[in-house]
Design a protein around this motif. Structure first.
Motif, PDB file in Angstrom:
ATOM      1  N   ARG A  68      12.718   3.208  18.815  1.00  0.00           N
ATOM      2  CA  ARG A  68      13.995   2.909  18.143  1.00  0.00           C
ATOM      3  C   ARG A  68      13.824   1.773  17.133  1.00  0.00           C
ATOM      4  O   ARG A  68      14.353   1.826  16.027  1.00  0.00           O
ATOM      5  N   ARG A  69      13.078   0.746  17.528  1.00  0.00           N
ATOM      6  CA  ARG A  69      12.857  -0.369  16.607  1.00  0.00           C
ATOM      7  C   ARG A  69      11.919   0.003  15.464  1.00  0.00           C
ATOM      8  O   ARG A  69      11.931  -0.649  14.420  1.00  0.00           O
ATOM      9  N   ALA A  70      11.124   1.042  15.655  1.00  0.00           N
ATOM     10  CA  ALA A  70      10.184   1.469  14.624  1.00  0.00           C
ATOM     11  C   ALA A  70      10.806   2.448  13.622  1.00  0.00           C
ATOM     12  O   ALA A  70      10.138   2.854  12.679  1.00  0.00           O
ATOM     13  N   MET A  71      12.049   2.783  13.798  1.00  0.00           N
ATOM     14  CA  MET A  71      12.679   3.713  12.851  1.00  0.00           C
ATOM     15  C   MET A  71      12.760   3.126  11.452  1.00  0.00           C
ATOM     16  O   MET A  71      12.578   3.831  10.471  1.00  0.00           O
ATOM     17  N   ARG A  72      13.033   1.830  11.357  1.00  0.00           N
ATOM     18  CA  ARG A  72      13.159   1.199  10.035  1.00  0.00           C
ATOM     19  C   ARG A  72      12.672  -0.238  10.124  1.00  0.00           C
ATOM     20  O   ARG A  72      13.163  -1.017  10.914  1.00  0.00           O
ATOM     21  N   TYR A  73      11.669  -0.543   9.297  1.00  0.00           N
ATOM     22  CA  TYR A  73      11.123  -1.897   9.287  1.00  0.00           C
ATOM     23  C   TYR A  73      11.757  -2.760   8.193  1.00  0.00           C
ATOM     24  O   TYR A  73      11.774  -3.956   8.286  1.00  0.00           O
ATOM     25  N   TRP A  74      12.230  -2.127   7.130  1.00  0.00           N
ATOM     26  CA  TRP A  74      12.901  -2.871   6.061  1.00  0.00           C
ATOM     27  C   TRP A  74      13.930  -1.992   5.409  1.00  0.00           C
ATOM     28  O   TRP A  74      14.034  -0.842   5.652  1.00  0.00           O
ATOM     29  N   ALA A 117      11.748   6.713  10.420  1.00  0.00           N
ATOM     30  CA  ALA A 117      12.808   7.443   9.723  1.00  0.00           C
ATOM     31  C   ALA A 117      12.349   7.889   8.337  1.00  0.00           C
ATOM     32  O   ALA A 117      12.752   8.953   7.857  1.00  0.00           O
ATOM     33  N   ALA A 118      11.487   7.111   7.718  1.00  0.00           N
ATOM     34  CA  ALA A 118      11.004   7.433   6.377  1.00  0.00           C
ATOM     35  C   ALA A 118      10.086   8.648   6.364  1.00  0.00           C
ATOM     36  O   ALA A 118       9.833   9.218   5.302  1.00  0.00           O
ATOM     37  N   VAL A 119       9.598   9.044   7.525  1.00  0.00           N
ATOM     38  CA  VAL A 119       8.754  10.245   7.601  1.00  0.00           C
ATOM     39  C   VAL A 119       9.440  11.368   8.378  1.00  0.00           C
ATOM     40  O   VAL A 119       8.797  12.310   8.831  1.00  0.00           O
ATOM     41  N   GLY A 120      10.758  11.234   8.544  1.00  0.00           N
ATOM     42  CA  GLY A 120      11.537  12.341   9.079  1.00  0.00           C
ATOM     43  C   GLY A 120      11.999  12.257  10.521  1.00  0.00           C
ATOM     44  O   GLY A 120      12.671  13.157  11.011  1.00  0.00           O
ATOM     45  N   TYR A 121      11.647  11.204  11.241  1.00  0.00           N
ATOM     46  CA  TYR A 121      12.088  11.073  12.625  1.00  0.00           C
ATOM     47  C   TYR A 121      13.444  10.388  12.684  1.00  0.00           C
ATOM     48  O   TYR A 121      13.801   9.602  11.804  1.00  0.00           O
ATOM     49  N   GLY A 122      14.168  10.675  13.756  1.00  0.00           N
ATOM     50  CA  GLY A 122      15.469  10.044  13.956  1.00  0.00           C
ATOM     51  C   GLY A 122      15.720   9.799  15.426  1.00  0.00           C
ATOM     52  O   GLY A 122      14.880  10.089  16.292  1.00  0.00           O
ATOM     53  N   GLU A 123      16.898   9.296  15.726  1.00  0.00           N
ATOM     54  CA  GLU A 123      17.288   8.989  17.103  1.00  0.00           C
ATOM     55  C   GLU A 123      17.148  10.207  18.011  1.00  0.00           C
ATOM     56  O   GLU A 123      16.755  10.079  19.168  1.00  0.00           O
ATOM     57  N   ASP A 124      17.430  11.379  17.497  1.00  0.00           N
ATOM     58  CA  ASP A 124      17.331  12.601  18.305  1.00  0.00           C
ATOM     59  C   ASP A 124      15.899  12.916  18.721  1.00  0.00           C
ATOM     60  O   ASP A 124      15.679  13.719  19.628  1.00  0.00           O
ATOM     61  N   ASP A 125      14.927  12.303  18.080  1.00  0.00           N
ATOM     62  CA  ASP A 125      13.514  12.550  18.386  1.00  0.00           C
ATOM     63  C   ASP A 125      12.931  11.573  19.409  1.00  0.00           C
ATOM     64  O   ASP A 125      11.809  11.768  19.873  1.00  0.00           O
ATOM     65  N   VAL A 126      13.661  10.532  19.748  1.00  0.00           N
ATOM     66  CA  VAL A 126      13.118   9.477  20.615  1.00  0.00           C
ATOM     67  C   VAL A 126      12.653  10.036  21.956  1.00  0.00           C
ATOM     68  O   VAL A 126      11.556   9.723  22.423  1.00  0.00           O
ATOM     69  N   THR A 127      13.456  10.881  22.585  1.00  0.00           N
ATOM     70  CA  THR A 127      13.070  11.420  23.896  1.00  0.00           C
ATOM     71  C   THR A 127      11.756  12.177  23.813  1.00  0.00           C
ATOM     72  O   THR A 127      10.863  11.987  24.649  1.00  0.00           O
ATOM     73  N   THR A 184       0.803  -1.220   0.000  1.00  0.00           N
ATOM     74  CA  THR A 184       0.000   0.000   0.000  1.00  0.00           C
ATOM     75  C   THR A 184       0.837   1.272   0.000  1.00  0.00           C
ATOM     76  O   THR A 184       0.293   2.376   0.012  1.00  0.00           O
ATOM     77  N   GLY A 185       2.169   1.125  -0.001  1.00  0.00           N
ATOM     78  CA  GLY A 185       3.043   2.289  -0.083  1.00  0.00           C
ATOM     79  C   GLY A 185       3.239   3.044   1.219  1.00  0.00           C
ATOM     80  O   GLY A 185       3.677   4.200   1.215  1.00  0.00           O
ATOM     81  N   ILE A 186       2.923   2.413   2.341  1.00  0.00           N
ATOM     82  CA  ILE A 186       3.144   3.058   3.634  1.00  0.00           C
ATOM     83  C   ILE A 186       4.647   3.123   3.885  1.00  0.00           C
ATOM     84  O   ILE A 186       5.364   2.164   3.610  1.00  0.00           O
ATOM     85  N   PRO A 187       5.156   4.244   4.396  1.00  0.00           N
ATOM     86  CA  PRO A 187       6.589   4.355   4.671  1.00  0.00           C
ATOM     87  C   PRO A 187       7.079   3.225   5.579  1.00  0.00           C
ATOM     88  O   PRO A 187       6.362   2.743   6.441  1.00  0.00           O
ATOM     89  N   GLY A 188       8.347   2.852   5.391  1.00  0.00           N
ATOM     90  CA  GLY A 188       8.926   1.718   6.088  1.00  0.00           C
ATOM     91  C   GLY A 188       9.453   2.008   7.467  1.00  0.00           C
ATOM     92  O   GLY A 188      10.387   1.362   7.922  1.00  0.00           O
ATOM     93  N   GLY A 189       8.885   2.947   8.156  1.00  0.00           N
ATOM     94  CA  GLY A 189       9.300   3.243   9.516  1.00  0.00           C
ATOM     95  C   GLY A 189       9.289   4.733   9.786  1.00  0.00           C
ATOM     96  O   GLY A 189       9.050   5.561   8.901  1.00  0.00           O
TER      97      GLY A 189
END
Length: 72
Positions: A66-72, A26-36, A19-24
């Motif tokens: 953290r695990r949801a940043m990238r699924y594939w 990170a694909a929509v702009g979040y990163g490790e710095d955003d986790v907190t 369905t073209g949903i982003p793979g995590g």
């Protein structure tokens, strides 16, 4: 039953890709710095967390994000 989690996980990834949903996150702009900030915004949502089958800590949430940043 022992394979239910991996089977469901693969099925969800297949659906997301089809369905073209982003793979995590990170694909929509979040990163490790955003986790907190993500954890802080989530931990106050007790109406959602209260449905979890166990208590959810900030460390638990950080791991989920953290695990949801990238699924594939």
């Amino acid at each position: 039953p022992d394979d239910a989690g991996p089977i469901l996980g693969r099925a969800l990834v297949d659906l997301m890709r089809a369905t073209g949903i982003p793979g995590g996150l990170a694909a929509v702009g979040y990163g490790e710095d955003d986790v907190t900030a993500l954890v802080e915004g989530t931990i106050v949502q007790q109406r959602l967390l209260g449905n979890a089958p166990r208590d959810v800590s900030q460390d638990d949430l950080a791991g989920v994000f953290r695990r949801a940043m990238r699924y594939w």
